[in-house]
Design an enzyme around this catalytic site. Structure first.
Site, PDB file in Angstrom:
ATOM      1  N   LYS A  49      -7.229   9.339   6.391  1.00 35.91           N
ATOM      2  CA  LYS A  49      -8.428   8.807   5.733  1.00 35.91           C
ATOM      3  C   LYS A  49      -9.239   9.921   5.069  1.00 35.91           C
ATOM      4  O   LYS A  49      -9.435  10.991   5.640  1.00 35.91           O
ATOM      5  CB  LYS A  49      -9.279   8.066   6.778  1.00 35.91           C
ATOM      6  CG  LYS A  49     -10.560   7.450   6.279  1.00 35.91           C
ATOM      7  CD  LYS A  49     -10.372   6.550   5.065  1.00 35.91           C
ATOM      8  CE  LYS A  49      -9.409   5.414   5.307  1.00 35.91           C
ATOM      9  NZ  LYS A  49      -9.025   4.705   4.045  1.00 35.91           N
ATOM     10  N   ASP A  78      -1.526   8.959   8.163  1.00 40.58           N
ATOM     11  CA  ASP A  78      -0.827   7.932   7.384  1.00 40.58           C
ATOM     12  C   ASP A  78       0.542   8.408   6.916  1.00 40.58           C
ATOM     13  O   ASP A  78       1.441   7.605   6.699  1.00 40.58           O
ATOM     14  CB  ASP A  78      -1.679   7.500   6.196  1.00 40.58           C
ATOM     15  CG  ASP A  78      -2.851   6.654   6.677  1.00 40.58           C
ATOM     16  OD1 ASP A  78      -3.885   7.240   7.029  1.00 40.58           O
ATOM     17  OD2 ASP A  78      -2.679   5.423   6.756  1.00 40.58           O
ATOM     18  N   ARG A 113       0.876  -1.185   0.000  1.00 39.32           N
ATOM     19  CA  ARG A 113       0.000   0.000   0.000  1.00 39.32           C
ATOM     20  C   ARG A 113       0.908   1.228   0.000  1.00 39.32           C
ATOM     21  O   ARG A 113       1.922   1.234   0.704  1.00 39.32           O
ATOM     22  CB  ARG A 113      -0.918   0.035   1.234  1.00 39.32           C
ATOM     23  CG  ARG A 113      -2.054  -0.985   1.190  1.00 39.32           C
ATOM     24  CD  ARG A 113      -3.030  -0.763   2.344  1.00 39.32           C
ATOM     25  NE  ARG A 113      -4.004   0.279   2.075  1.00 39.32           N
ATOM     26  CZ  ARG A 113      -4.805   0.797   3.018  1.00 39.32           C
ATOM     27  NH1 ARG A 113      -4.718   0.390   4.271  1.00 39.32           N
ATOM     28  NH2 ARG A 113      -5.686   1.727   2.699  1.00 39.32           N
ATOM     29  N   GLN A 168     -14.771   2.088   8.395  1.00 42.07           N
ATOM     30  CA  GLN A 168     -13.899   1.795   9.538  1.00 42.07           C
ATOM     31  C   GLN A 168     -14.424   2.435  10.829  1.00 42.07           C
ATOM     32  O   GLN A 168     -14.213   1.897  11.919  1.00 42.07           O
ATOM     33  CB  GLN A 168     -12.470   2.307   9.280  1.00 42.07           C
ATOM     34  CG  GLN A 168     -11.701   1.501   8.238  1.00 42.07           C
ATOM     35  CD  GLN A 168     -11.829   2.105   6.844  1.00 42.07           C
ATOM     36  OE1 GLN A 168     -12.844   2.725   6.521  1.00 42.07           O
ATOM     37  NE2 GLN A 168     -10.813   1.922   6.016  1.00 42.07           N
TER      38      GLN A 168
HETATM   39  O1  MRU Z   1      -7.398   2.615   4.857  1.00 40.11           O
HETATM   40  P1  MRU Z   1      -7.051   2.476   6.304  1.00 40.11           P
HETATM   41  O2  MRU Z   1      -8.130   1.890   7.124  1.00 40.11           O
HETATM   42  O3  MRU Z   1      -5.717   1.768   6.494  1.00 40.11           O
HETATM   43  O4  MRU Z   1      -6.843   3.979   6.778  1.00 40.11           O
HETATM   44  C1  MRU Z   1      -6.413   4.197   8.094  1.00 40.11           C
HETATM   45  C2  MRU Z   1      -6.388   5.629   8.454  1.00 40.11           C
HETATM   46  O5  MRU Z   1      -6.579   6.503   7.643  1.00 40.11           O
HETATM   47  C3  MRU Z   1      -6.030   5.953   9.841  1.00 40.11           C
HETATM   48  O6  MRU Z   1      -6.649   7.131  10.261  1.00 40.11           O
HETATM   49  C4  MRU Z   1      -4.518   6.159   9.894  1.00 40.11           C
HETATM   50  O7  MRU Z   1      -3.840   5.034   9.393  1.00 40.11           O
HETATM   51  C5  MRU Z   1      -4.053   6.441  11.225  1.00 40.11           C
HETATM   52  S1  MRU Z   1      -4.200   5.062  12.272  1.00 40.11           S
HETATM   53  C6  MRU Z   1      -3.522   5.648  13.656  1.00 40.11           C
END
Ligand code: MRU
Length: 338
Positions: free
Chosen positions: A238, A227, A81, A186
């Site tokens: 996100k 991220d 990813r 999520q």
């Molecule tokens: O697509 P995802 O579910 O991996 O996205 C996760 C997020 O955007 C979280 O907010 C981010 O990884 C921070 S987790 C502490």
């Protein structure tokens, strides 16, 4: 129970695609299974991806192969990813032990795991102190959040939701308002599940309700994860995070990013240089496998967005709280390198 761990020579992880209906643990002995689990979000969230990258290299080191094939496998893993920098960070960090043999590789991977656990405790405590500082007039605060930033995004305890958990433990929490987090929910599936487990008061809201509810004074602070944080503070998280930041600015409430140091990417100067994962139309044109659009509908599906640093009140890591200026304006670049 840990979200991801090394157990008797293999990786074990909670399959997050099964939640909230079922807690099922997957035991992974093959690199391709791990890559597939990362891509289908069985394991997800930036810190957990860092640990997955680290443990994945341990898996590679414990599998037959020469140095070149191991490096090629590690390259495939780090590209599973693109947006969360923690994945490549975890892979690269543990690769430094490759020439010292499989035991040394595993030891380094377990250090990454243990540091994640300690970092989340530390972020929880300093994040809770910061929130009380930013919201001095309420003994218990009301928090809006997005996606899942709890234990499921890390190993034992989360980042932004780790702060929520600490506020709850310190009797400083009134209510959490998580957004559902379309398209993969999520917030609805994972954050609501975790908030129930920790017995925190919460009400779920649809993503598009958040700006209105913030403007009506129902929220004291917005807490989000990250991220990838660029050197100038621009933050990828996100998709929907930027809307929350705009709404927070409009409502005059603080917007705080909580993430480990491993999420800071000083090699990326600004948010414009962050690669945003495009997950294709399939997730948008259906809900839980049921089509919600006319046949042939196309869709655009960025999994993340970028919040400019000027909308961020502070960034909390396990080592520091970086305040981005009282007026929210960052001056100069590279301030996160200090
Ligand atoms: O697509 P995802 O579910 O991996 O996205 C996760 C997020 O955007 C979280 O907010 C981010 O990884 C921070 S987790 C502490």
């Amino acid at each position: 129970m840990r979200t991801i761990d090394w157990v008797d020579g293999a990786i074990e992880l909670i399959d997050q695609t099964e939640l909230p209906t079922q807690v099922s643990v997957r035991r992974i002995t093959e690199l391709d299974e791990l890559i597939s689990d990362i891509q289908r979000l069985a394991v997800r969230g930036a810190p957990a991806l860092g640990v997955a990258g680290a443990l994945g290299v341990a898996l590679i080191a414990h599998t037959d192969g020469d140095r070149a094939s191991r490096l090629a496998d590690a390259a495939r893993l780090r590209e599973a990813r693109p947006t969360a920098v923690n994945l490549s960070w975890g892979v690269d960090r543990v690769l430094t032990a490759l020439d010292d043999g499989p035991d040394a590789v595993l030891a380094e991977a377990l250090r990454v795991r243990d540091e994640d656990i300690a970092a989340c405790v530390s972020m929880g405590l300093s994040g809770a102190d910061l929130v009380r500082d930013l919201v001095p007039d309420r003994p218990r605060v009301r928090v809006a959040t997005i996606c899942n930033t709890g234990a499921l995004c890390a190993v034992e305890r989360g980042t932004a939701l780790g702060v929520v958990q600490t506020l709850l433990e310190q009797d400083s929490l009134e209510e959490v308002l998580p957004v559902e987090t379309r398209p993969l929910l999520q917030g609805a599936r994972l954050t609501a599940w975790e908030l129930k487990q920790m017995k925190a008061p919460f009400r779920l809201m649809v993503d598009s309700a958040a700006p209105y509810l913030l403007s009506r004074g129902l929220v004291d602070v917005v807490l989000v994860g990250a991220d990838r944080i660029a050197a100038n503070g621009d933050t990828a998280n996100k998709v929907g995070t930027f809307s929350l930041a705009l709404a927070a600015r409009q409502a005059g409430i603080p917007f705080v990013v909580v993430a480990p140091e491993s999420t800071i990417d000083i090699g990326t100067l600004s948010g414009a240089n962050i690669e945003i994962e495009d997950r294709g139309p399939g997730e948008v044109i259906q809900v839980a496998g049921t089509p919600t659009t006319p046949a042939g509908t196309d869709a655009i599906n960025p999994a993340f967005d970028v919040t400019p640093a000027e909308f961020i009140t502070a960034i909390v890591t396990e080592r520091r709280v970086v305040r981005l200026g009282n007026d929210g304006v960052v001056t100069g670049s590279g301030f996160l390198t200090a």
